[in-house]
Write a protein that holds these residues in place. Sequence first.
Motif, mmCIF file in Angstrom:
data_model
loop_
_atom_site.group_PDB
_atom_site.id
_atom_site.type_symbol
_atom_site.label_atom_id
_atom_site.label_comp_id
_atom_site.label_asym_id
_atom_site.label_seq_id
_atom_site.Cartn_x
_atom_site.Cartn_y
_atom_site.Cartn_z
ATOM 1 N N GLY A 1 41.167 17.992 3.598
ATOM 2 C CA GLY A 1 40.557 17.296 4.728
ATOM 3 C C GLY A 1 39.468 18.125 5.389
ATOM 4 N N GLY A 2 39.743 19.422 5.567
ATOM 5 C CA GLY A 2 38.738 20.296 6.163
ATOM 6 C C GLY A 2 37.494 20.410 5.306
ATOM 7 N N ALA A 3 37.683 20.531 3.989
ATOM 8 C CA ALA A 3 36.539 20.638 3.083
ATOM 9 C C ALA A 3 35.717 19.349 3.079
ATOM 10 N N LEU A 4 36.400 18.208 3.106
ATOM 11 C CA LEU A 4 35.695 16.927 3.135
ATOM 12 C C LEU A 4 34.869 16.786 4.406
ATOM 13 N N LEU A 5 35.475 17.107 5.543
ATOM 14 C CA LEU A 5 34.755 17.002 6.813
ATOM 15 C C LEU A 5 33.603 18.001 6.890
ATOM 16 N N PHE A 6 33.806 19.196 6.349
ATOM 17 C CA PHE A 6 32.720 20.177 6.322
ATOM 18 C C PHE A 6 31.553 19.657 5.484
ATOM 19 N N GLY A 7 31.873 19.048 4.339
ATOM 20 C CA GLY A 7 30.821 18.500 3.488
ATOM 21 C C GLY A 7 30.058 17.389 4.188
ATOM 22 N N ILE A 8 30.794 16.495 4.896
ATOM 23 C CA ILE A 8 30.125 15.411 5.621
ATOM 24 C C ILE A 8 29.266 15.973 6.746
ATOM 25 N N GLY A 9 29.810 16.981 7.467
ATOM 26 C CA GLY A 9 29.044 17.582 8.549
ATOM 27 C C GLY A 9 27.775 18.250 8.057
ATOM 28 N N TYR A 10 27.872 18.971 6.953
ATOM 29 C CA TYR A 10 26.684 19.642 6.418
ATOM 30 C C TYR A 10 25.670 18.624 5.904
ATOM 31 N N LEU A 11 26.178 17.500 5.374
ATOM 32 C CA LEU A 11 25.283 16.451 4.883
ATOM 33 C C LEU A 11 24.454 15.858 6.021
ATOM 34 N N PHE A 12 25.071 15.726 7.207
ATOM 35 C CA PHE A 12 24.378 15.098 8.328
ATOM 36 C C PHE A 12 23.581 16.102 9.170
ATOM 37 N N TYR A 13 24.013 17.369 9.172
ATOM 38 C CA TYR A 13 23.365 18.346 10.050
ATOM 39 C C TYR A 13 22.575 19.420 9.303
ATOM 40 N N HIS A 14 22.967 19.723 8.071
ATOM 41 C CA HIS A 14 22.364 20.838 7.330
ATOM 42 C C HIS A 14 22.436 22.125 8.141
#
Length: 266
Positions: A41-54
Amino acid sequence: MKRRPAAVTAGESAIEAQMQLPDYTVYDLTVLLKITAILSGGALLFGIGYLFYHHVLLAALLTPGGAFGPGLLRKYLLQRRRAALNLQFKQMLFSLSSSLSAGRSVENAFREAVLDLHMFDAEGSSDMIAELNIICARLEYGEPVEEALYDFSKRAGMEDVERFADVFTVCKRTGGDLVEVVRRTSTVIGEKLDIQQDIAVSIAQKKFEAKALLVSPLMMVMFMSLTAGDYMQPMYTGAGRAISTLALVGLFLCYLWTSKIMDIPL
């Protein structure tokens, strides 16, 4: 208030002392599953966050949401287990009805149901087979079958199981036509379970479509980031991050909304 038909017998106490009877209203995750769910879950959310914020720091702010992973996994596994038990209970009812109609005693009908369910599960690993084995073991200790059924219904936490246990107990104690009552009860409950399965099949496609709609914005942002990085650059600076935050919140609210709509109790 519902009351137990009789006191706990010595045979039941002996059985409970030998085994921990399962509770089908809860699901206990192993430590490994909990850790895996949190990390995933943490890895998924980190990936989504990086996708939207870089931005690594902003993306890392989302990772604590992985703590909700074990709860979501527990809910999913519990629903799957209860759905499987529901189907196995229907199969057990038809087996029980057939055995009683053939003239077998109640005790032998439950023993025969174990053999019938083994035809659907050769390994005998299903919950219903385990429960039938528990019931048969209690019968060997001389415990009334209605006591064993009542205990199973209490641990199952399913309306159909509770109704069947009540009808079976009343019929057994009042000397009613047990064969006819079990046959009619199994038919009614079986038809209800068939309707529930039809509903589940009908909404399965809608659930898939809802998941696809939730994933499509993420795929679109990823595609645009990889193919048109300069075009997406304003999204990762200044007001673009505020817009990205609003988009993430909207996406999360859509997830909650669709989950609520599709959560049809069966």
